[in-house]
Design an enzyme around this catalytic site. Sequence first.
Site, PDB file in Angstrom:
ATOM      1  N   SER A 190       1.311  -1.166  -0.114  1.00 38.00           N
ATOM      2  CA  SER A 190       0.156  -0.283   0.423  1.00 38.00           C
ATOM      3  C   SER A 190       1.371   1.354  -0.148  1.00 38.00           C
ATOM      4  CB  SER A 190      -0.962   0.214   1.402  1.00 38.00           C
ATOM      5  OG  SER A 190      -1.496   1.523   1.471  1.00 38.00           O
ATOM      6  N   ASP A 206      -6.141   0.554  -8.955  1.00 38.69           N
ATOM      7  CA  ASP A 206      -7.133   1.099  -9.780  1.00 38.69           C
ATOM      8  C   ASP A 206      -7.697   1.064 -11.036  1.00 38.69           C
ATOM      9  OD1 ASP A 206      -7.059   2.287  -6.992  1.00 38.69           O
ATOM     10  OD2 ASP A 206      -6.058   4.067  -7.964  1.00 38.69           O
TER      11      ASP A 206
HETATM   12  C1  S3P Z   1      -3.156   5.877  -3.778  1.00 38.31           C
HETATM   13  C2  S3P Z   1      -2.819   4.288  -3.597  1.00 38.31           C
HETATM   14  C3  S3P Z   1      -3.306   3.386  -3.811  1.00 38.31           C
HETATM   15  C4  S3P Z   1      -4.251   3.560  -4.786  1.00 38.31           C
HETATM   16  C5  S3P Z   1      -5.112   5.014  -4.500  1.00 38.31           C
HETATM   17  C6  S3P Z   1      -3.985   6.283  -4.329  1.00 38.31           C
HETATM   18  C7  S3P Z   1      -1.751   6.485  -3.820  1.00 38.31           C
HETATM   19  O1  S3P Z   1      -3.862   3.027  -2.806  1.00 38.31           O
HETATM   20  O2  S3P Z   1      -5.373   2.723  -5.093  1.00 38.31           O
HETATM   21  O3  S3P Z   1      -6.339   5.477  -5.185  1.00 38.31           O
HETATM   22  O4  S3P Z   1      -2.294   7.756  -4.415  1.00 38.31           O
HETATM   23  O5  S3P Z   1      -0.960   6.801  -2.681  1.00 38.31           O
HETATM   24  P1  S3P Z   1      -3.232   1.669  -2.055  1.00 38.31           P
HETATM   25  O6  S3P Z   1      -2.145   2.341  -1.123  1.00 38.31           O
HETATM   26  O7  S3P Z   1      -3.461   1.796   0.127  1.00 38.31           O
HETATM   27  O8  S3P Z   1      -3.147   0.047  -2.039  1.00 38.31           O
END
Ligand code: S3P
Length: 419
Positions: free
Chosen positions: A156, A305
């Site tokens: 993440s 996404d």
């Molecule tokens: C994001 C990271 C992703 C993604 C989100 C935006 C970011 O989430 O799904 O739309 O800007 O760091 P995760 O890191 O929780 O998977």
Amino acid sequence: MGLAGRLRLPADKSVSHRTALLAALAEGPSEIVGFSDAADPQSTLACLRSLGIQIKEHEDSLIIHGRGPRGFTSPTGALDCGNSGTTMRLLSGVLAGQSFDSTLTGDASLSRRPMGRIAEPLRRMGARIDLTDGHAPVRITGGTLRGIEYELPVASAQVKSCVLLAGLLAGGSTTVIESVPSRDHTERMLGLDTMEIGGQRYITIEGGRAVKAQPWIVPRDFSAAAFFLVAGAIVAHSHIEMRSVGLNPSRSALLDLLRAMGANITVGNERTRGHEPLADLTVQNEGGRLHGITVGGTLIPNLIDEIPVLAVAAAYAEGRTEIRDAEELRHKETDRIAATAAFLRTMGAEVMELDDGLVIEGQPMLKGATVESEGDHRIAMAAAIAALAAEGETTIRDADCVAVSFPAFWDELAALAGS
Ligand code: S3P
């Protein structure tokens, strides 16, 4: 008639959030060109304003007057992060190290999303974080933090960035270790040292390090481009152009995947602007069908996404598509495995839902229907793309939710369709 024309994409959502936060953490004014007008990055701006940061809006740019990592002022009420997980998780890292207390709230969807994943490392850094059953409101008792070494239990970028931003305010150094790469905007923008050891990435930030006030340029959002890359690939006789699209290799896997499925996408004018690579993209389709594909493993965070719209491409492709190892999709704005399966099935697609993904048997045609977006912007837009190639009319409920990442989506789509 296919879709034809040049599309104006919104600014990158992930990069927009980070430019605002880093500009606020810097000392002095930073100009941000092309900041997103979508609801999520605007939630970040609203929270920063409540924390005493002065933000001036000009036609195509913002000036944020940063006051240094400890220059924020105590907000008078709760900080409303709206629908934005990135706002809540990244800002929590910054607020954990302040000398005042704060509470972050969100809408019904954000209040269902897991926040234990940020509370756990922040507590290890010495922060006091109170949640309700692992969810928002996030109540932060500001205080002194210490640097930690933290191995991410989930891939993440939001958790990684939360810990790195807290690390900026901590004593000593903080290292985040990732075994599966997630998007790397934060480390790029901060110019952090990263090392690869035994298949893992070590990203280190020194506490007390200054963030420089500087000009930022936000690329156009690849995750928004994704809907039209699929549209151009499945609607016969389409020709769609998109300019200055961010092509960060940690989140543009869909491009190669669609090409592997047979899509005709050209990448031109590749360049680097600021910290991010960008390019102009053209997708065209003479009438052929895509073919199914298998995707899983460490590639998933790179297209997390884009999976709902990848599933739409799969529903129209020849043969079977299997998407595995994507359990994280169940923790997004909605349970996106269930929401994607639901709208595709309503439109007549053959979809099997797995715990961690989807199996889709492609077919030449879906049929228009009334489908639920469940208030999730990416589900609404994926359903719209499915509807373009379907027979008959589709109604998407709660379609205004596209404003979370792409306010002009419906207008851009109408312009490409010539309607
Ligand atoms: C994001 C990271 C992703 C993604 C989100 C935006 C970011 O989430 O799904 O739309 O800007 O760091 P995760 O890191 O929780 O998977």
